[in-house]
Design a protein around this motif. Structure first.
Motif, PDB file in Angstrom:
ATOM      1  N   UNK A 190     -12.058  10.190  -6.985  1.00 18.24           N
ATOM      2  CA  UNK A 190     -12.029   9.108  -6.503  1.00 18.24           C
ATOM      3  C   UNK A 190     -10.422   9.759  -5.362  1.00 18.24           C
ATOM      4  N   UNK A 191     -10.210   9.964  -3.857  1.00 11.73           N
ATOM      5  CA  UNK A 191      -8.949  10.628  -3.380  1.00 11.73           C
ATOM      6  C   UNK A 191      -8.686   8.976  -3.096  1.00 11.73           C
ATOM      7  N   UNK A 192      -6.861   9.481  -2.868  1.00 12.78           N
ATOM      8  CA  UNK A 192      -6.748   7.737  -2.637  1.00 12.78           C
ATOM      9  C   UNK A 192      -6.052   7.981  -1.803  1.00 12.78           C
ATOM     10  N   UNK A 193      -5.927   7.742  -0.075  1.00  8.67           N
ATOM     11  CA  UNK A 193      -5.265   8.197   0.799  1.00  8.67           C
ATOM     12  C   UNK A 193      -4.617   7.079   2.323  1.00  8.67           C
ATOM     13  N   UNK A 194      -3.328   7.108   1.743  1.00 10.03           N
ATOM     14  CA  UNK A 194      -2.645   5.955   3.111  1.00 10.03           C
ATOM     15  C   UNK A 194      -2.253   6.885   4.911  1.00 10.03           C
ATOM     16  N   UNK A 195      -2.254   5.874   5.088  1.00  9.94           N
ATOM     17  CA  UNK A 195      -2.395   5.639   6.652  1.00  9.94           C
ATOM     18  C   UNK A 195      -0.729   4.709   7.262  1.00  9.94           C
ATOM     19  N   UNK A 196      -0.002   5.015   7.905  1.00  6.53           N
ATOM     20  CA  UNK A 196       0.703   4.708   9.171  1.00  6.53           C
ATOM     21  C   UNK A 196      -0.153   3.969  10.506  1.00  6.53           C
ATOM     22  N   UNK A 197       0.803   3.457  11.066  1.00 13.02           N
ATOM     23  CA  UNK A 197       0.353   3.675  12.236  1.00 13.02           C
ATOM     24  C   UNK A 197       1.723   4.461  13.377  1.00 13.02           C
ATOM     25  N   UNK A 198       1.476   5.210  14.814  1.00 15.79           N
ATOM     26  CA  UNK A 198       2.052   5.767  15.322  1.00 15.79           C
ATOM     27  C   UNK A 198       3.260   5.177  16.330  1.00 15.79           C
ATOM     28  N   UNK A 199       4.550   5.452  16.009  1.00 14.75           N
ATOM     29  CA  UNK A 199       5.469   4.078  16.386  1.00 14.75           C
ATOM     30  C   UNK A 199       6.347   5.465  17.440  1.00 14.75           C
ATOM     31  N   UNK A 200       7.076   4.642  18.372  1.00 12.99           N
ATOM     32  CA  UNK A 200       7.989   5.483  19.559  1.00 12.99           C
ATOM     33  C   UNK A 200       9.512   6.045  18.907  1.00 12.99           C
ATOM     34  N   UNK A 201       9.367   5.471  17.222  1.00  9.33           N
ATOM     35  CA  UNK A 201      10.565   6.434  16.801  1.00  9.33           C
ATOM     36  C   UNK A 201       9.988   7.964  17.098  1.00  9.33           C
ATOM     37  N   UNK A 202       8.901   7.889  16.884  1.00  9.57           N
ATOM     38  CA  UNK A 202       8.642   8.801  16.129  1.00  9.57           C
ATOM     39  C   UNK A 202       9.042   9.511  14.823  1.00  9.57           C
ATOM     40  N   UNK A 203       9.118   8.494  14.085  1.00  5.14           N
ATOM     41  CA  UNK A 203       9.263   8.340  12.535  1.00  5.14           C
ATOM     42  C   UNK A 203       7.710   8.021  11.885  1.00  5.14           C
ATOM     43  N   UNK A 204       7.420   9.916  10.871  1.00  2.08           N
ATOM     44  CA  UNK A 204       6.480   9.808  10.337  1.00  2.08           C
ATOM     45  C   UNK A 204       5.607   8.809   9.527  1.00  2.08           C
ATOM     46  N   UNK A 205       6.087   8.324   8.298  1.00  2.00           N
ATOM     47  CA  UNK A 205       5.732   7.179   7.947  1.00  2.00           C
ATOM     48  C   UNK A 205       5.237   7.750   6.211  1.00  2.00           C
ATOM     49  N   UNK A 206       5.254   9.269   5.930  1.00  2.00           N
ATOM     50  CA  UNK A 206       4.635   9.382   5.103  1.00  2.00           C
ATOM     51  C   UNK A 206       5.287   8.568   3.882  1.00  2.00           C
ATOM     52  N   UNK A 207       6.330   8.296   3.457  1.00  2.00           N
ATOM     53  CA  UNK A 207       6.367   7.978   2.413  1.00  2.00           C
ATOM     54  C   UNK A 207       6.387   6.115   2.184  1.00  2.00           C
ATOM     55  N   UNK A 208       6.086   5.210   3.462  1.00  2.00           N
ATOM     56  CA  UNK A 208       5.503   4.220   3.603  1.00  2.00           C
ATOM     57  C   UNK A 208       3.590   4.099   3.084  1.00  2.00           C
ATOM     58  N   UNK A 209       3.176   5.342   3.672  1.00  2.00           N
ATOM     59  CA  UNK A 209       1.901   5.756   3.255  1.00  2.00           C
ATOM     60  C   UNK A 209       1.215   5.989   2.067  1.00  2.00           C
ATOM     61  N   UNK A 210       2.862   6.731   1.311  1.00  2.00           N
ATOM     62  CA  UNK A 210       1.956   7.503   0.199  1.00  2.00           C
ATOM     63  C   UNK A 210       2.377   6.080  -0.560  1.00  2.00           C
ATOM     64  N   UNK A 211       3.629   5.332  -0.705  1.00  2.00           N
ATOM     65  CA  UNK A 211       3.810   3.987  -1.565  1.00  2.00           C
ATOM     66  C   UNK A 211       2.847   3.489  -1.446  1.00  2.00           C
ATOM     67  N   UNK A 212       1.844   3.300  -0.081  1.00  2.00           N
ATOM     68  CA  UNK A 212       0.505   2.463  -0.285  1.00  2.00           C
ATOM     69  C   UNK A 212       0.006   2.857  -1.247  1.00  2.00           C
ATOM     70  N   UNK A 213      -0.918   4.217  -0.670  1.00  2.00           N
ATOM     71  CA  UNK A 213      -1.259   4.813  -1.482  1.00  2.00           C
ATOM     72  C   UNK A 213      -1.728   4.549  -3.615  1.00  2.00           C
ATOM     73  N   UNK A 214      -0.488   4.688  -3.323  1.00  2.00           N
ATOM     74  CA  UNK A 214      -0.204   4.664  -5.236  1.00  2.00           C
ATOM     75  C   UNK A 214      -0.278   3.234  -5.942  1.00  2.00           C
ATOM     76  N   UNK A 215      -0.123   2.528  -5.038  1.00  2.00           N
ATOM     77  CA  UNK A 215       0.049   0.501  -5.211  1.00  2.00           C
ATOM     78  C   UNK A 215      -1.364   0.468  -4.811  1.00  2.00           C
ATOM     79  N   UNK A 216      -2.131   0.724  -4.375  1.00  2.00           N
ATOM     80  CA  UNK A 216      -3.733   0.590  -4.774  1.00  2.00           C
ATOM     81  C   UNK A 216      -4.457   1.325  -5.588  1.00  2.00           C
ATOM     82  N   UNK A 217      -4.082   2.901  -6.411  1.00  2.00           N
ATOM     83  CA  UNK A 217      -4.717   3.103  -6.935  1.00  2.00           C
ATOM     84  C   UNK A 217      -3.789   2.659  -8.635  1.00  2.00           C
ATOM     85  N   UNK A 218      -2.327   2.159  -8.720  1.00  2.00           N
ATOM     86  CA  UNK A 218      -2.494   1.595  -9.762  1.00  2.00           C
ATOM     87  C   UNK A 218      -3.227  -0.134 -10.131  1.00  2.00           C
ATOM     88  N   UNK A 219      -3.811  -0.606  -8.757  1.00  2.00           N
ATOM     89  CA  UNK A 219      -4.286  -1.897  -8.571  1.00  2.00           C
ATOM     90  C   UNK A 219      -5.560  -1.746  -9.386  1.00  2.00           C
TER      91      UNK A 219
END
Length: 398
Positions: A313-342
């Protein structure tokens, strides 16, 4: 349901054509001073199955779409939204056009928006108060009726759980192991899929049951989504979009009986991808799972626990594109880990889970920055966690 009236688009087009002809013939009075013309908004139809086995068909995304449509009005009546309820032959028309007076469209953006937002109460009433005139849930028939009411180039928004209980797509007959593409091909071959050529189709609420119909586990909801995406494609629609926006759980006004579709025996899927919408499992800009997240994750965990050896099983987190150009890597990874743990807490063997990563906004499902402008309804489709089950290399997939 209010009686239908002639759609304004054809009449306005005829008047414009006549005016242009007169001008070219030299019969027009005065001089044409406009260097161009403001395009008329494409027709918008919102069609709902509206059964008692679904929540009332109203959601923020519908207001967003209707407001955007109305604010594009150039002439009186341009902001009209057609409303189709189930297979009812009558079409209600709700005019949201912001007007300065009886003949002129309001040009001040702030004033126009206030007017349109005030008028959306009438649209909400047309969608939620009017009810089907037949028993059961018939999304295929509703789609056909919406196509009849919508000229080519228009957009149809279909609001439905998609759990059809009427032939030829009665889910009780299909069962939960159907192949969506094969079902759509069969229907098309028998001439049972309506012609959607030239229309853009968007689905809202697929898989969201309520009232008399038990809620669908995630695998079953995804099977329903696959079915209607395939039917839409078979109809030849210009585009087919399945929106992940949630629908508030508000009681339906309908009292027409709808058969219950059993969902206890949902299929076990040990290959493929489960898409968990972040909008219903996480708070905004947060990686803490909501209280109701297990409604989506427990069926996935139960399915994974039944998989044979040799799966990963591979768990991959994704975020939306935002105007500031922020990538969202940290948030998407944290959400993926939260799903793994649950999933592990819900009984999935830790050894079954392989890579857990966040890819931020680098793999969008749709462009949620059209023209460089952030679009929240589209952004919701990109905020997600994907749980992909594959076979380990060198393992017998059987």
């Amino acid at each position: 349901m209010t009686a239908s009236r002639t759609r304004p688009y054809a009449a306005r087009a005829a008047l414009r054509a006549l005016s242009l002809s007169l001008a070219l013939a030299g019969l027009a009075v005065g001089t044409l001073t406009a260097c161009g013309s403001v395009p008329t908004p494409a027709p918008l139809t919102i069609a709902v199955t509206g059964s008692m086995a679904e929540p009332a068909p109203w959601a923020p995304v519908l207001e967003d779409l209707a407001v955007r449509h109305a604010l594009g009005a150039a002439d009186p009546g341009d902001g009209t939204v057609s409303v189709v309820v189930s297979t009812d032959p009558q079409v209600a028309e709700v005019d949201l056009t912001p007007m300065r007076d009886e003949s002129e469209v309001e040009q001040d953006a702030a004033t126009a928006r206030r007017q349109v937002l005030k008028k959306t109460a009438r649209l909400r009433s047309a969608l939620t108060v009017n009810t089907p005139n037949v028993d059961g849930l018939d999304l295929l028939g509703t789609y056909r009726r919406a196509l009849q009411a919508t000229p080519a180039g228009g957009t149809i928004v279909l609001v439905s759980s998609g759990v059809q209980t009427v032939d030829p797509l009665d889910v009780r007959t299909l069962g939960w192991n159907f192949d969506a593409a094969a079902v759509a091909r069969d229907l098309h071959g028998r001439g049972l899929v309506p012609d959607g050529s030239g229309r853009h189709v968007e689905f809202v609420g697929l898989g969201i049951a309520y009232g008399t119909q038990p809620g669908l586990p995630l695998p079953a909801a995804q099977r329903i989504t696959e079915l209607w995406r395939a039917v839409c494609a078979a109809s030849g629609a210009a585009s087919c979009t399945v929106r992940g926006d949630d629908v508030p759980r508000l009681p339906s006004a309908s009292d027409r009986p709808v058969p219950v579709v059993p969902v206890a025996a949902t299929p076990t899927s040990c290959t493929g991808t489960f898409v968990v919408p972040a909008s219903v499992t996480f708070g905004a800009d947060d990686a803490t799972l909501r209280d109701g997240a297990d409604r989506y994750l427990k069926p996935v965990a139960d399915s994974l626990k039944g998989c044979p050896a040799g799966r990963v099983v591979r768990i991959t987190g994704h975020t939306a594109q935002v105007g500031s150009g922020a990538s969202g890597f940290a948030l998407s990874a944290a959400r993926a880990r939260a799903v793994r743990d649950r999933l592990v807490r819900l009984g999935v063997e830790p050894g079954l889970i392989g890579p857990v990563e966040g890819v931020g906004s680098t793999r969008p499902v749709v462009d949620n920055m059209p023209g460089g402008v952030f679009a929240e309804p589209l952004a919701r489709q990109n905020r997600r966690v994907e749980i992909t089950v594959t076979t380990k290399e060198g393992t017998d997939p059987s």
